[in-house]
Motif scaffolding. Sequence first.
Motif, PDB file in Angstrom:
ATOM      1  N   ASN A  41     -81.547 -27.546  50.349  1.00  0.00           N
ATOM      2  CA  ASN A  41     -81.869 -28.672  51.227  1.00  0.00           C
ATOM      3  C   ASN A  41     -80.959 -28.694  52.451  1.00  0.00           C
ATOM      4  N   ILE A  42     -79.689 -28.341  52.255  1.00  0.00           N
ATOM      5  CA  ILE A  42     -78.764 -28.249  53.388  1.00  0.00           C
ATOM      6  C   ILE A  42     -79.277 -27.185  54.359  1.00  0.00           C
ATOM      7  N   LEU A  53     -74.427 -33.340  64.568  1.00  0.00           N
ATOM      8  CA  LEU A  53     -72.975 -33.237  64.694  1.00  0.00           C
ATOM      9  C   LEU A  53     -72.566 -32.850  66.109  1.00  0.00           C
ATOM     10  N   ASN A  54     -73.293 -31.918  66.725  1.00  0.00           N
ATOM     11  CA  ASN A  54     -73.002 -31.516  68.106  1.00  0.00           C
ATOM     12  C   ASN A  54     -73.104 -32.713  69.045  1.00  0.00           C
ATOM     13  N   THR A  55     -74.163 -33.491  68.901  1.00  0.00           N
ATOM     14  CA  THR A  55     -74.380 -34.654  69.760  1.00  0.00           C
ATOM     15  C   THR A  55     -73.222 -35.632  69.634  1.00  0.00           C
ATOM     16  N   TYR A  56     -72.797 -35.881  68.413  1.00  0.00           N
ATOM     17  CA  TYR A  56     -71.675 -36.811  68.193  1.00  0.00           C
ATOM     18  C   TYR A  56     -70.364 -36.243  68.739  1.00  0.00           C
ATOM     19  N   LEU A  57     -70.077 -34.987  68.420  1.00  0.00           N
ATOM     20  CA  LEU A  57     -68.801 -34.385  68.814  1.00  0.00           C
ATOM     21  C   LEU A  57     -68.635 -34.304  70.332  1.00  0.00           C
ATOM     22  N   LEU A  78     -68.692 -38.129  60.582  1.00  0.00           N
ATOM     23  CA  LEU A  78     -69.473 -36.926  60.298  1.00  0.00           C
ATOM     24  C   LEU A  78     -70.175 -37.040  58.952  1.00  0.00           C
ATOM     25  N   LEU A  79     -69.507 -37.610  57.968  1.00  0.00           N
ATOM     26  CA  LEU A  79     -70.114 -37.772  56.644  1.00  0.00           C
ATOM     27  C   LEU A  79     -71.356 -38.659  56.726  1.00  0.00           C
ATOM     28  N   LEU A  80     -71.285 -39.746  57.486  1.00  0.00           N
ATOM     29  CA  LEU A  80     -72.448 -40.621  57.679  1.00  0.00           C
ATOM     30  C   LEU A  80     -73.615 -39.840  58.284  1.00  0.00           C
ATOM     31  N   ARG A  81     -73.322 -39.078  59.333  1.00  0.00           N
ATOM     32  CA  ARG A  81     -74.375 -38.321  60.018  1.00  0.00           C
ATOM     33  C   ARG A  81     -74.941 -37.209  59.147  1.00  0.00           C
ATOM     34  N   VAL A  82     -74.083 -36.530  58.415  1.00  0.00           N
ATOM     35  CA  VAL A  82     -74.527 -35.461  57.522  1.00  0.00           C
ATOM     36  C   VAL A  82     -75.458 -36.022  56.453  1.00  0.00           C
ATOM     37  N   LYS A  84     -77.228 -38.690  56.475  1.00  0.00           N
ATOM     38  CA  LYS A  84     -78.482 -39.141  57.067  1.00  0.00           C
ATOM     39  C   LYS A  84     -79.414 -37.951  57.312  1.00  0.00           C
ATOM     40  N   ALA A  85     -78.860 -36.846  57.769  1.00  0.00           N
ATOM     41  CA  ALA A  85     -79.658 -35.655  58.103  1.00  0.00           C
ATOM     42  C   ALA A  85     -80.201 -34.932  56.877  1.00  0.00           C
ATOM     43  N   VAL A  86     -79.492 -35.006  55.753  1.00  0.00           N
ATOM     44  CA  VAL A  86     -79.900 -34.221  54.575  1.00  0.00           C
ATOM     45  C   VAL A  86     -80.397 -35.074  53.412  1.00  0.00           C
ATOM     46  N   ALA A  87     -80.557 -36.381  53.632  1.00  0.00           N
ATOM     47  CA  ALA A  87     -81.056 -37.255  52.563  1.00  0.00           C
ATOM     48  C   ALA A  87     -82.342 -36.671  52.001  1.00  0.00           C
ATOM     49  N   PRO A  88     -82.541 -36.733  50.675  1.00  0.00           N
ATOM     50  CA  PRO A  88     -81.799 -37.492  49.665  1.00  0.00           C
ATOM     51  C   PRO A  88     -80.576 -36.764  49.093  1.00  0.00           C
ATOM     52  N   THR A  89     -80.295 -35.538  49.564  1.00  0.00           N
ATOM     53  CA  THR A  89     -79.082 -34.851  49.110  1.00  0.00           C
ATOM     54  C   THR A  89     -77.866 -35.680  49.512  1.00  0.00           C
TER      55      THR A  89
END
Length: 96
Positions: A41-42, A53-57, A78-82, A84-89
């Motif tokens: 899934n990742i 992550l690029n957009t945020y950084l 980053l954990l929040l964004r990650v 969100k991007a890979v949910a439900p993982t």
Amino acid sequence: NKSVYYTLPEFLINLNTSSKSSSFLKTTVILELQNQTDVPNIEANLPRLVDSLNTYLRELRSSDLAGSAGIQRLREELLLRVNKAVAPTQVTSVLF
């Protein structure tokens, strides 16, 4: 249950500066996953994840990264964004 680590492609970001000089952030982000079955899934969501992550950084200033408090805030953001991007993982931690 042993954790599984997934290393994202290296990030090289031109930080947001108000001066004419450039500041760069070069980092490797490692995701801590709960088990091996989360890896597909990742990988399937890698383009969305890297873009997020690029957009945020790119919005960060070098002052945002100062000290251990700055790094901890970065880790949490980053954990929040990650996740969100890979949910439900569920990614349990972001390591540098």
